[in-house]
Each structure stands twice: as structure tokens, then as C-alpha cells.
Design a protein around this motif. Sequence first.
Motif, short mmCIF file in Angstrom:
data_model
loop_
_atom_site.label_atom_id
_atom_site.label_comp_id
_atom_site.label_asym_id
_atom_site.label_seq_id
_atom_site.Cartn_x
_atom_site.Cartn_y
_atom_site.Cartn_z
N ARG A 161 -5.97 -4.27 -2.49
CA ARG A 161 -6.02 -4.20 -1.04
C ARG A 161 -7.34 -4.75 -0.51
NH1 ARG A 161 -7.40 0.84 1.54
NH2 ARG A 161 -6.70 1.72 -0.42
N THR A 211 0.83 -1.21 0.00
CA THR A 211 0.00 0.00 0.00
C THR A 211 0.86 1.26 0.00
OG1 THR A 211 -1.79 -1.15 1.12
CG2 THR A 211 -1.80 1.24 1.23
N SER A 226 -3.07 3.23 -11.31
CA SER A 226 -2.28 2.73 -10.18
C SER A 226 -3.08 2.86 -8.87
CB SER A 226 -0.95 3.46 -10.08
OG SER A 226 -1.15 4.85 -9.88
N GLU A 265 -4.49 -0.38 -6.73
CA GLU A 265 -4.05 -0.55 -5.34
C GLU A 265 -5.26 -0.76 -4.42
OE1 GLU A 265 -3.54 0.50 -1.32
OE2 GLU A 265 -4.27 2.05 -2.68
N TYR A 309 8.02 -0.65 -5.69
CA TYR A 309 6.65 -1.15 -5.91
C TYR A 309 6.68 -2.59 -6.44
CZ TYR A 309 2.06 -1.35 -8.26
OH TYR A 309 0.81 -1.70 -8.70
N THR A 333 -1.17 -5.80 -11.85
CA THR A 333 -0.76 -4.99 -10.71
C THR A 333 0.58 -4.32 -11.00
OG1 THR A 333 -1.93 -6.51 -9.25
CG2 THR A 333 -0.40 -4.98 -8.22
N ALA A 367 2.72 1.48 -3.41
CA ALA A 367 1.79 1.83 -4.48
C ALA A 367 1.39 3.30 -4.42
CB ALA A 367 0.55 0.94 -4.42
N THR A 368 1.15 3.80 -3.23
CA THR A 368 0.76 5.20 -3.08
C THR A 368 1.89 6.13 -3.50
OG1 THR A 368 -0.73 4.61 -1.27
CG2 THR A 368 -0.08 6.92 -1.44
#
Length: 116
Positions: A107, A23, A99, A103, A68, A89, A26-27
Motif C-alpha cells: 500500500r 486493502t 499478510s 499489505e 484477495y 504478495t 488483505a485485511t
Amino acid sequence: MASPQQVHPERQKRVDTALKFFTIAATITGIFLVILVIRMVLEYIIGMEMPDWATLIAQAHGLAYMVYLLSILNLAPKARWSVGQWFTTALAGVIPFFSFWMEIKRRDQVKAMFQL
């Protein structure tokens, strides 16, 4: 309707740790990707001259994307993703706004599957 099978607490902990890493990675990757797209629009479409440090944004996104990918390699086997899930992904880290959507989707899937 059958109740979902109980997941071992130790496995939940491993998956939860990998999910948190994914997480965060990805952020950060998504944020750098959006900044990179804005920079490219300003430079190539609007014609604004960008400062020299602006090229570091692309390098920062590249580094964030590598982290990532490592987070995917950490989470995917633990979450038992299919090859298609791995690929989409990983691809999400280079497509603006996809993206963030991917995510959230991954999640939510992992949280539901492992009762996190």
C-alpha cells in the motif's frame, strides 16, 4: 534531484480504487488467517475440542483468499508490479502476520508511486 513524474488523474483514480479493494481484501484475509491459526493452536496443541462450526473458519479463509487473489490480479497490472511482487504478495495471504506486513508495504509503495 529530479521531481517525480506527474501521474494522470484518471490513472490515479483507477489505481486508488484497486488499492482500496486490495486493502480490504488483505485485511479480511489476514484476520481469517489469524483466527484459523488460533483455532489450530487450540485444537492441535492445547487439545481443546472445537465446535462443528469452527471448520467453517478454514472455508471462510479460503473464500477470502480467493477474493484477495482477485484483488491482486486487479491491482498488480495497474501498479506495474514485477512477477516477484505478484508472487510474494499472493503468498502473504497464507502466512500469518506476514499478510499484514505485506499489505502495509505494498500500500505504501503504490501510494508513493502514484502520488495517492
